[in-house]
Design a protein around this motif. Structure first.
Motif, short mmCIF file in Angstrom:
data_model
loop_
_atom_site.label_atom_id
_atom_site.label_comp_id
_atom_site.label_asym_id
_atom_site.label_seq_id
_atom_site.Cartn_x
_atom_site.Cartn_y
_atom_site.Cartn_z
N ASP A 95 0.81 -1.22 0.00
CA ASP A 95 0.00 0.00 0.00
C ASP A 95 0.84 1.27 0.00
O ASP A 95 0.30 2.37 0.12
CB ASP A 95 -0.92 0.02 1.22
CG ASP A 95 -2.10 -0.91 1.05
OD1 ASP A 95 -2.42 -1.24 -0.11
OD2 ASP A 95 -2.70 -1.33 2.06
N LEU A 96 2.16 1.15 -0.12
CA LEU A 96 3.03 2.33 -0.14
C LEU A 96 2.92 2.97 -1.53
O LEU A 96 3.70 2.69 -2.43
CB LEU A 96 4.47 1.93 0.16
CG LEU A 96 5.48 3.08 0.28
CD1 LEU A 96 5.07 4.06 1.37
CD2 LEU A 96 6.87 2.53 0.58
N VAL A 97 1.93 3.84 -1.67
CA VAL A 97 1.62 4.37 -3.00
C VAL A 97 2.76 5.21 -3.56
O VAL A 97 2.91 5.32 -4.78
CB VAL A 97 0.32 5.19 -2.95
CG1 VAL A 97 -0.86 4.31 -2.62
CG2 VAL A 97 0.42 6.34 -1.96
N GLU A 98 3.56 5.80 -2.68
CA GLU A 98 4.68 6.59 -3.17
C GLU A 98 5.67 5.73 -3.95
O GLU A 98 6.26 6.18 -4.93
CB GLU A 98 5.39 7.28 -1.99
CG GLU A 98 4.56 8.35 -1.29
CD GLU A 98 3.51 7.80 -0.35
OE1 GLU A 98 2.65 8.57 0.10
OE2 GLU A 98 3.53 6.59 -0.07
N ALA A 99 5.86 4.50 -3.51
CA ALA A 99 6.76 3.61 -4.24
C ALA A 99 6.15 3.21 -5.58
O ALA A 99 6.88 3.07 -6.58
CB ALA A 99 7.06 2.36 -3.40
#
Length: 561
Positions: A95-99
């Motif tokens: 869920d780490l959308v930045e990645a």
């Protein structure tokens, strides 16, 4: 104003002082992570790589550390290692959308539009109101020759950020791909009207006027306007040669247009290095894409509704003792990084490496400019409205209530899972919970905790299966159904997530987390502001001091009924 500046300076000094204390007292892993972030901000990418490599060694499962490490590696030109680092970040926190965003930008740079589209789709599934996410998705679709889909993405950008120059330029490029050059000229002209110094749209407008509309006078004016930009674009010399050739031709002689782009051609002609005198048939007419500044995303921001089961001292045999807490983290921060070179289609070549600013145009004198502006209104671009969102549907397993198994043996695995969880050994914890649930499938707490741990590790298929088993055991469990809805949402099954969350609030009308999750789903993915408003107002009524109250109030003010 002076007082305000002094106050900001004092706060900055306090922050730096605190940072020095934190660096001095923090354990080696967090200390290396903090140092790496500081070096990134300073532009010392080699130093940042060294520190963040140490951070990822000591904090091997920390997704944020891997994301930072990927940014540093990409800046240092180590693209293969950067890609691996972003993928490691997503392995530990899907869920780490930045990645997802950073990896998508890297794939665009490597000319992998299909892979980039996958990452940007994952990004906007969780950041549906992000213009930059939709813009990048449009770039990937355009480069993959999916011009109709790209138009919808760019139109979504304009619905969120009217007059966005990159979106208008992207719509123009999409219309060129579809051989609708008159429409393309309208979009480029609209971008120039709202942003007179936006170099890509100026050059693209001139190119369309010269190649397709055969309006050489207008094309020459826009080429001159492009040359007047300060600082000079990177391809200033090539465009200057083109203008000189056009000026040498008699007014009555039409300029032979350059050949139309060939869809199957993958290589673009190299930029002009020297300055020979060219004939009109040799003169290139370049297209350029928008070059928005690349925003690297650093800190993760998990969904506020994520549920985590706290470790317990003994064996849990009923749902009541199961303790849940919300996972919260600092608000995401972003840092402006290097400009990413985007070539949205294989026959477009970028022409400028300069920043887009609002003070870069030197106006050209024109004797009849005022009269022309008064008598020739700018055509209104034809914008395709964004299509209603559609999502895949989940195929429910709907298992029957399982029969009891060996609870004594399952209890040993359950204790091992809790011990591993306390030691932050997440992989061992999820394996032990899975073992306990397999040995005694009827044990609600084992299924419940297995689903939560699988969700935390980004294994949504396992989370969905475990949540369905927990609901088969206790259909009235609001916690299990809430977790099931989160796993559905993270898997892209937005309609089914809505159905499950509505079941939660139907049986538990005062469930603040469920109302908040439902409001977020309506506001972001389902694009239903009226229903989102209803859910957000319910949250404020039930919990006026909610940690998200300020964000909700801001959204309500920005989205009036």
């Amino acid at each position: 104003m002076l007082a305000k500046k002094n106050r900001i300076l004092v706060h900055s000094m306090l922050f730096l002082a605190m940072a020095v204390v934190i660096v001095g007292c923090a354990p080696p892993g967090p200390r290396a992570l903090l140092k790496g972030r500081k070096l990134l901000d300073r532009g010392d990418y080699d130093g940042a790589v060294a520190q963040l490599k140490t951070a990822t060694t000591l904090l091997a499962t920390n997704a944020d550390a891997w994301n930072y490490y990927g940014v540093a590696l990409e800046h240092a030109g180590q693209l293969a290692d950067a890609s691996a680092a972003y993928q490691s970040a997503l392995r530990f926190n899907h869920d780490l959308v930045e990645a997802h965003y950073n990896l998508g930008c890297l794939y665009l740079d490597e000319n992998k539009p299909g892979d980039a589209k996958t990452e940007f789709t994952a990004y906007i599934l969780r950041r549906g109101n992000s213009p930059e996410g939709w813009l990048k998705l449009g770039d990937a679709q355009l480069r993959g020759n999916e011009s109709t889909l790209a138009e919808r993405s760019y139109s979504t950008v304009l619905s969120l950020n009217p007059d966005n120059p990159e979106a208008l330029n992207g719509l123009g490029l999409a219309r060129v791909q579809r051989n609708k050059t008159h429409d393309a000229a309208e979009f480029f002209a609209a971008a120039v009207q709202h942003h007179p110094d936006f170099a890509p749209a100026i050059l693209n407008l001139a190119t369309v006027e010269a190649e397709y509309l055969h309006d050489n006078a207008a094309a020459l004016d826009n080429y001159r306007r492009y040359l007047a930009l300060t600082p000079h674009p990177a391809d200033w010399d090539a465009v200057n040669v083109l203008v000189q050739n056009m000026e040498q031709l008699p007014a009555a002689v039409a300029i032979a247009p350059a050949p139309a782009p060939v869809p199957t051609q993958r290589q673009t002609p190299p930029p002009v290095e020297s300055h020979p005198v060219q004939t009109e048939s040799q003169t290139p007419h370049p297209y350029v894409s928008s070059k928005p500044q690349q925003t690297y995303h650093y800190i993760s921001n998990p969904p506020p509704e994520t549920v985590r089961v706290a470790p317990e001292q003994g064996i849990v045999t009923t749902e009541q003792p199961v303790t849940t807490t919300e996972v919260t983290s600092p608000a995401p921060t972003s840092s402006r990084g290097a400009w990413h070179r985007l070539n949205p289609a294989h026959w477009f070549s970028s022409s400028s490496d300069q920043n887009y600013t609002n003070n870069g145009v030197t106006p050209l004198p024109s004797a009849n400019a005022d009269n022309a502006a008064a008598t020739t209104p700018l055509p209104k671009p034809k914008i395709i409205p964004p299509a209603p969102p559609t999502f895949p549907r989940y195929l429910y397993v709907s298992p029957r209530k399982p029969r009891p198994g060996d609870r004594t043996t399952a209890a040993r695995a359950f204790v091992q899972a809790q011990d591993a969880q306390q030691k932050h050994d997440w992989s061992a914890a999820v394996d032990a919970y899975q073992k306990a649930a397999r040995i005694d499938p009827s044990w609600f707490e084992a299924q419940y905790n297995y689903g939560v741990m699988a969700y935390d590790l980004g294994d949504f298929s396992k989370a969905l299966g475990a949540d369905e088993m927990a609901l088969a055991i206790q259909p009235a469990s609001a916690g299990a159904r809430y977790n099931f809805a989160l796993a559905l949402k993270s898997s892209g099954y937005m309609t089914d997530a809505e159905i499950e969350l509505k079941k939660v609030v139907a049986t538990d009308p005062n469930n603040v987390k469920a109302h908040l999750a439902l409001g977020n789903l309506y506001a972001q993915q389902l694009q239903n502001p009226a229903s989102a408003r209803t859910e957000y107002l319910k949250v404020l009524t039930l919990d006026p001091g909610n940690s998200k109250a300020t964000d909700i109030q801001f959204w309500l003010s920005a989205n009036p009924p």
